[in-house]
Scaffold this motif. Structure first.
Motif, mmCIF file in Angstrom:
data_model
loop_
_atom_site.group_PDB
_atom_site.id
_atom_site.type_symbol
_atom_site.label_atom_id
_atom_site.label_comp_id
_atom_site.label_asym_id
_atom_site.label_seq_id
_atom_site.Cartn_x
_atom_site.Cartn_y
_atom_site.Cartn_z
ATOM 1 N N PRO A 17 -22.868 31.799 41.242
ATOM 2 C CA PRO A 17 -23.310 31.940 39.845
ATOM 3 C C PRO A 17 -22.161 32.164 38.885
ATOM 4 C CG PRO A 17 -24.759 33.151 41.299
ATOM 5 C CD PRO A 17 -23.592 32.726 42.140
ATOM 6 N N ASP A 18 -21.225 33.046 39.248
ATOM 7 C CA ASP A 18 -20.088 33.309 38.363
ATOM 8 C C ASP A 18 -19.232 32.067 38.186
ATOM 9 O OD1 ASP A 18 -20.954 35.873 38.079
ATOM 10 O OD2 ASP A 18 -19.549 36.740 39.536
ATOM 11 N N ALA A 19 -19.087 31.316 39.284
ATOM 12 C CA ALA A 19 -18.273 30.101 39.213
ATOM 13 C C ALA A 19 -18.888 29.097 38.229
ATOM 14 C CB ALA A 19 -18.145 29.479 40.605
ATOM 15 N N LEU A 20 -20.209 28.962 38.248
ATOM 16 C CA LEU A 20 -20.877 28.020 37.347
ATOM 17 C C LEU A 20 -20.759 28.475 35.902
ATOM 18 C CD1 LEU A 20 -24.084 27.204 39.411
ATOM 19 C CD2 LEU A 20 -22.088 25.757 39.088
ATOM 20 N N ARG A 21 -20.990 29.768 35.664
ATOM 21 C CA ARG A 21 -20.901 30.264 34.289
ATOM 22 C C ARG A 21 -19.484 30.120 33.740
ATOM 23 N NH1 ARG A 21 -24.631 34.161 36.185
ATOM 24 N NH2 ARG A 21 -22.926 35.544 36.797
ATOM 25 N N MET A 22 -18.484 30.445 34.571
ATOM 26 C CA MET A 22 -17.094 30.360 34.120
ATOM 27 C C MET A 22 -16.720 28.911 33.821
ATOM 28 S SD MET A 22 -13.653 31.743 36.026
ATOM 29 C CE MET A 22 -14.244 33.433 35.966
ATOM 30 N N LEU B 223 -14.463 25.196 30.796
ATOM 31 C CA LEU B 223 -14.221 23.751 30.983
ATOM 32 C C LEU B 223 -12.808 23.491 31.491
ATOM 33 C CD1 LEU B 223 -15.996 22.205 27.844
ATOM 34 C CD2 LEU B 223 -16.801 22.266 30.194
ATOM 35 N N PRO B 224 -12.505 23.923 32.719
ATOM 36 C CA PRO B 224 -11.150 23.730 33.278
ATOM 37 C C PRO B 224 -10.899 22.269 33.611
ATOM 38 C CG PRO B 224 -12.609 24.585 34.945
ATOM 39 C CD PRO B 224 -13.403 24.585 33.670
ATOM 40 N N ASP B 225 -9.592 21.934 33.830
ATOM 41 C CA ASP B 225 -9.244 20.576 34.261
ATOM 42 C C ASP B 225 -9.500 20.398 35.745
ATOM 43 O OD1 ASP B 225 -8.324 19.879 31.701
ATOM 44 O OD2 ASP B 225 -6.414 20.860 32.098
ATOM 45 N N LEU B 226 -9.476 21.507 36.519
ATOM 46 C CA LEU B 226 -9.638 21.437 37.974
ATOM 47 C C LEU B 226 -10.197 22.756 38.466
ATOM 48 C CD1 LEU B 226 -8.930 19.710 40.583
ATOM 49 C CD2 LEU B 226 -6.846 21.076 40.702
ATOM 50 N N VAL B 227 -11.007 22.705 39.528
ATOM 51 C CA VAL B 227 -11.528 23.908 40.174
ATOM 52 C C VAL B 227 -11.059 23.911 41.627
ATOM 53 C CG1 VAL B 227 -13.581 25.160 40.895
ATOM 54 C CG2 VAL B 227 -13.534 24.049 38.658
ATOM 55 N N ARG C 2 -20.802 20.753 43.839
ATOM 56 C CA ARG C 2 -21.628 19.613 43.485
ATOM 57 C C ARG C 2 -22.191 19.767 42.063
ATOM 58 N NH1 ARG C 2 -24.519 19.718 47.575
ATOM 59 N NH2 ARG C 2 -26.296 20.892 46.748
ATOM 60 N N GLN C 3 -22.645 20.974 41.706
ATOM 61 C CA GLN C 3 -23.192 21.184 40.376
ATOM 62 C C GLN C 3 -22.124 21.062 39.287
ATOM 63 O OE1 GLN C 3 -26.245 24.390 39.991
ATOM 64 N NE2 GLN C 3 -25.697 24.856 42.103
ATOM 65 N N ILE C 4 -20.925 21.593 39.587
ATOM 66 C CA ILE C 4 -19.851 21.475 38.590
ATOM 67 C C ILE C 4 -19.483 20.016 38.378
ATOM 68 C CG2 ILE C 4 -17.404 21.963 38.214
ATOM 69 C CD1 ILE C 4 -17.885 24.702 39.543
ATOM 70 N N ARG C 5 -19.449 19.282 39.469
ATOM 71 C CA ARG C 5 -19.100 17.864 39.361
ATOM 72 C C ARG C 5 -20.168 17.094 38.578
ATOM 73 N NH1 ARG C 5 -15.880 13.706 38.751
ATOM 74 N NH2 ARG C 5 -16.397 11.870 40.013
ATOM 75 N N GLU C 6 -21.459 17.330 38.865
ATOM 76 C CA GLU C 6 -22.537 16.568 38.234
ATOM 77 C C GLU C 6 -22.744 16.965 36.788
ATOM 78 O OE1 GLU C 6 -25.848 17.297 40.731
ATOM 79 O OE2 GLU C 6 -25.202 15.933 42.339
ATOM 80 N N ARG C 7 -22.647 18.267 36.506
ATOM 81 C CA ARG C 7 -22.981 18.735 35.159
ATOM 82 C C ARG C 7 -21.806 18.686 34.198
ATOM 83 N NH1 ARG C 7 -25.774 24.259 36.986
ATOM 84 N NH2 ARG C 7 -25.162 24.890 34.875
ATOM 85 N N LEU C 8 -20.565 18.927 34.722
ATOM 86 C CA LEU C 8 -19.404 19.046 33.840
ATOM 87 C C LEU C 8 -18.360 17.964 34.072
ATOM 88 C CD1 LEU C 8 -18.934 22.911 34.079
ATOM 89 C CD2 LEU C 8 -20.231 21.632 32.378
ATOM 90 N N SER C 9 -18.537 17.145 35.136
ATOM 91 C CA SER C 9 -17.540 16.101 35.478
ATOM 92 C C SER C 9 -16.152 16.689 35.658
ATOM 93 C CB SER C 9 -17.525 15.008 34.397
ATOM 94 O OG SER C 9 -18.760 14.362 34.301
ATOM 95 N N VAL C 10 -16.061 17.935 36.204
ATOM 96 C CA VAL C 10 -14.779 18.586 36.476
ATOM 97 C C VAL C 10 -14.441 18.363 37.947
ATOM 98 C CG1 VAL C 10 -13.559 20.787 36.570
ATOM 99 C CG2 VAL C 10 -15.097 20.279 34.659
ATOM 100 N N PRO C 11 -13.244 17.849 38.282
ATOM 101 C CA PRO C 11 -12.874 17.637 39.693
ATOM 102 C C PRO C 11 -12.749 18.966 40.457
ATOM 103 C CG PRO C 11 -10.985 17.256 38.265
ATOM 104 C CD PRO C 11 -12.156 17.433 37.359
ATOM 105 N N VAL C 12 -13.092 18.922 41.742
ATOM 106 C CA VAL C 12 -13.046 20.116 42.624
ATOM 107 C C VAL C 12 -12.200 19.792 43.849
ATOM 108 C CG1 VAL C 12 -14.413 21.688 44.012
ATOM 109 C CG2 VAL C 12 -15.307 20.884 41.821
#
Length: 804
Positions: free
Chosen positions: A43-48, A53-57, A74-84
């Motif tokens: 949860p904290d990772a998603l909220r942060m 809006l970082p360039d990379l996680v 998967r959620q960060i990639r789908e919702r924010l298009s941020v690479p992991v």
């Protein structure tokens, strides 16, 4: 787009071991990266990630509280298009398989070196940089497709798989975008579309066409298709556009072109300066001008017939903007001949509301005007003698009294009545009587000046309007000349007969100050001439007031008749001519004077009209008739139709519509059971009468024209007045079937009524021969003594009971 490698890269760390996370943060900062935060669970990772809006996680797979790093990635990639990039100590096949579902940009097993981390992070960012370029290109392509409202279809060469991209064209084409195979696509296309796809797949022929598409019960749409087969790729690519609106516009334009070419109305298409761009064939046929001869010219320069100083016909329209204009104009043909036309000018506006073109249309109304002239001539002239009739007399008297009041231009009126004409009619027949009347009319015309006017009132009565008679002597001199001319023998077949006349002379304004008073004075003088022995003329004298005294006695008695209940109603049944079946009844007014006894209507009705007493009397008649008809209706003995006469004076002085409406409401009588009978004297005020009669018909009341054909009718006004029925005057019925003129007149009235969609009732049917003659002429309804005399209310009720 800002290059990710041209600025400090912002990295978010997701690691549940605090020491590892801080060590990782220190190493990243040494490498020049900007750490935006550290999270220890999903949860904290998603909220942060959403807030920074970082360039990379950098993501650990196993997190605190049982959180799943793969799910978070998967959620960060789908919702924010941020690479992991996964940083984890787990490298089992099962973990790797799950991690692949999140499409990571890297996977490092702990422990790792900083240079290895640096390389992985930077390569992930380079990959993301290239992905953004691809996404931008795809987005621009998608926007281009949406702007052009295009859909792209992709079909494998075998036609088994069909893919769509681009914006859905419309809700009506939702089924098209949902089709998955070639069969579904072809099912909605028309035959041309299906054949085009068959040729594309079989022979590689490209598709460029517009065809119909329909998905089930959805409205038909029109598609523009472009498709090519690429053999090397074993692929078909194409584009689809919804062009239904364009096809509809083109269809309307084609239809308008057909109308433009086929219509009988002349049409000119003008530019904004009103110069001719084109014309239709009807214009050339109507005017003789060819399109080449009028193109580039203004209609004001060649079309309109104008006198010197006239303003251009279209100039006002040009100044006043796009408001349409309609009116009657006189047009000029190519051969310089003229014709009247009814034209309509309409402006065509562009998208800014400015005039871009004009459409000028007009039709030749020469035949209409000729017909109107002929109808007016017939309406103003006696058909037998060619002299003016009652309507022309009315118009002439009005005009001359106005002119006399304005310019002191006196005139005289001679009232002529033939002596003994009835005996000639009865002895020699009506044909001979008509010949005599025509001979008298010719003699009158011969003796009159151009400024004088001869009128046949009807029967054997004539009127002469004499221009500038001077004193009595000039009028009497003309009267004596007329008497001498009338008295000359007339050859009627094998016989020579002579007839005399009595003439009454009255001068305006010496003897009367109104047209009606002048006619009364001349009439009174004519009766004085008859009383003196006939075949002579008499000038009106105030001593003739004895006649007026008798009228006064009737007038005063009539004023008290309502109050003293001396008036009563009689009912004249109207029946089906062939069966005698009762269809309705006309209400007739009767007056029982305490001293004079029964006063006939022809004596007191004119007095009531002249004095205005007809208004309260007429209202009483309407009230009593509706009350009795309603009583019969409630008792189940109702008449189908009750006809009530309403005088022209009531129309002039009362709100007849309000009177009829309130009377019907007061007694509860259905409007369709009431028929209002009017006379031809209403025609003097056609526009006002038209409004009242139309309102009565809207109320449900029927309107009939009584005593039609007695020489006062204006056919031009008759066709425009709202009527339901014509009643043929008894004067024409009485001479049937032997009198050819009467038969011809009745036939003409019937033809006129049928052409105007009017019902017909014949009045005064008294013999079986008349009944059969009327049936043969097509009359189906009549009233008269052959069937029933006018009867009191008790007798009428008995008749209703007998036919119940």
């Amino acid at each position: 787009m800002l290059d990710l490698l041209d600025r400090p890269l912002r990295v978010q760390i997701v690691e549940d071991e605090r020491i590892v996370a801080l060590d990782l943060r220190s190493g990243l900062e040494q490498l020049g990266f900007d750490v935006v935060g550290i999270a220890a669970n999903e949860p904290d990772a998603l909220r942060m990630a959403e807030s920074t809006l970082p360039d990379l996680v950098l993501m650990d797979i196993h997190l605190d509280d049982g959180s799943d790093g793969i799910s978070a990635a998967r959620q960060i990639r789908e919702r924010l298009s941020v690479p992991v990039v996964f940083l984890t100590a787990y490298g089992e096949p099962e973990t790797l398989t799950r991690a692949a579902q999140a499409a990571p940009y890297g996977y490092l097993l702990k422990p790792f070196e900083l240079r290895e981390l640096n390389a992985t992070v930077r390569m992930a960012l380079v990959r993301r940089q290239e992905e953004r370029k691809t996404e931008s290109a795809q987005r621009r392509l998608q926007l281009a497709l949406e702007s052009a409202r295009l859909m792209v279809l992709e079909l494998d060469d075998g036609g088994k798989r069909l893919n769509w991209s681009g914006q859905a064209l419309s809700d009506d084409l939702a089924g098209l975008a949902a089709t998955q195979g070639l069969g579904g696509l072809l099912a909605g296309l028309d035959e041309a579309g299906q054949q085009a796809f068959d040729a594309l797949l079989q022979r590689g022929e490209p598709i460029d066409l517009t065809c119909r598409w329909q998905d089930g019960a959805a409205p038909t749409r029109w598609l523009e298709l472009h498709a090519r087969r690429f053999a090397t790729e074993r692929l078909v690519m194409g584009m689809v556009r919804d062009v239904s609106a364009r096809v509809e516009r083109e269809t309307r334009l084609r239809q308008a072109l057909v109308v433009f070419d086929a219509t009988e109305e002349a049409i000119l298409f003008l530019d904004a300066t009103q110069q001719v761009l084109s014309c239709n064939p009807a214009f050339s046929r109507m005017t003789g001008w060819t399109e080449a001869e009028v193109r580039g010219r203004r209609p004001d320069d060649f079309l309109y017939a104008r006198r010197h100083g006239d303003q251009p016909a279209l100039a006002e329209s040009s100044r006043s903007g796009p408001a349409p204009r309609q009116g009657e104009v006189m047009c000029c043909r190519a051969d310089a001949s003229l014709f009247p036309a009814l034209e309509h000018l309409c402006a065509v506006l562009d998208e800014r509301g400015q005039v871009s073109h004009y459409v000028l249309s007009f039709s030749d109304i020469s035949e209409i005007r000729a017909t109107q002239y002929e109808l007016r001539h017939q309406a103003l002239h006696d058909p037998l003698t060619g002299l003016g009739n009652r309507l022309q007399l009315q118009e002439a008297l009005h005009a001359r009294t106005v002119r006399a009041a304005q310019a002191s231009a006196p005139f005289g009126l001679l009232f002529i009545d033939l002596d003994g004409f009835k005996n000639i009619n009865d002895t020699l027949g009506h044909d001979c009587g008509d010949d005599l009347l025509m001979a008298v009319a010719d003699r009158l015309q011969t003796l009159l000046r151009r400024e004088d006017l001869a009128i046949r009132l009807g029967g054997d009565e004539f009127v002469v309007l004499m221009h500038d008679p001077g004193q009595n002597g000039a009028a009497l001199l003309l009267a004596q000349k007329l008497l001498n001319a009338i008295a000359k023998p007339v050859s009627l077949g094998a016989q020579s007969v002579s007839v005399t006349a009595s003439i009454g002379v009255a001068l305006f304004p010496q003897h009367a100050s109104t047209a009606h008073g002048l006619l009364k004075a001349a009439d009174a003088a004519m009766y004085e001439a008859k009383a003196r022995g006939r075949s002579r003329a008499a000038v009106y004298e105030h001593a003739l007031a004895d006649v007026a005294a008798a009228h006064m006695q009737l007038e005063q008695g009539l004023r008290r008749a309502l109050e003293l209940r001396q008036l009563s109603l009689h009912w004249q049944p109207m029946v089906e001519l062939d069966t005698g079946r009762l269809l309705g009844a006309e209400v007739l007014l009767r007056w029982q004077h305490p001293e004079l006894g029964a006063v006939p209507p022809h004596r007191f009705i004119p007095i009531a009209e002249a004095t205005g007493l007809i208004c309260p009397i007429g209202a009483w008649v309407l009230d009593q008739a509706c009350a009795q008809a309603a009583a019969w209706q409630y008792a189940g003995q109702g008449l189908m139709r009750v006809a009530v006469n309403i005088s022209v004076r009531q129309f002039e002085q009362e709100d007849v519509l309000h009177l009829v409406r309130t009377t019907l409401q007061r007694h509860g009588l259905a409007p369709e059971r009431l028929e209002v009978e009017v006379t031809e004297s209403l025609f003097g005020n056609g526009a006002a009468m038209r409004r009242v009669l139309s309102s009565l018909r809207d109320l449900g009341v029927r309107v009939s024209l009584d005593d039609f054909g007695t020489g006062f009718s204006s056919l031009g006004q008759l066709k425009s007045l709202p009527m339901d029925r014509l009643k043929i005057d008894r004067s024409f019925v009485s001479d049937l079937p032997h009198d050819a003129s009467s038969r011809a007149i009745v036939q003409t009235i019937i033809t006129l009524a049928l052409s105007l969609g009017l019902d017909i009732t014949a009045e005064g049917v008294e013999t079986e021969e008349q009944r059969r003659a009327l049936l043969a002429l097509g009359v189906t309804e009549a009233q008269g003594w052959l069937f029933h005399r006018a009867m009191a209310v008790e007798q009428m009720q008995a008749l209703l009971l007998s036919q119940a």
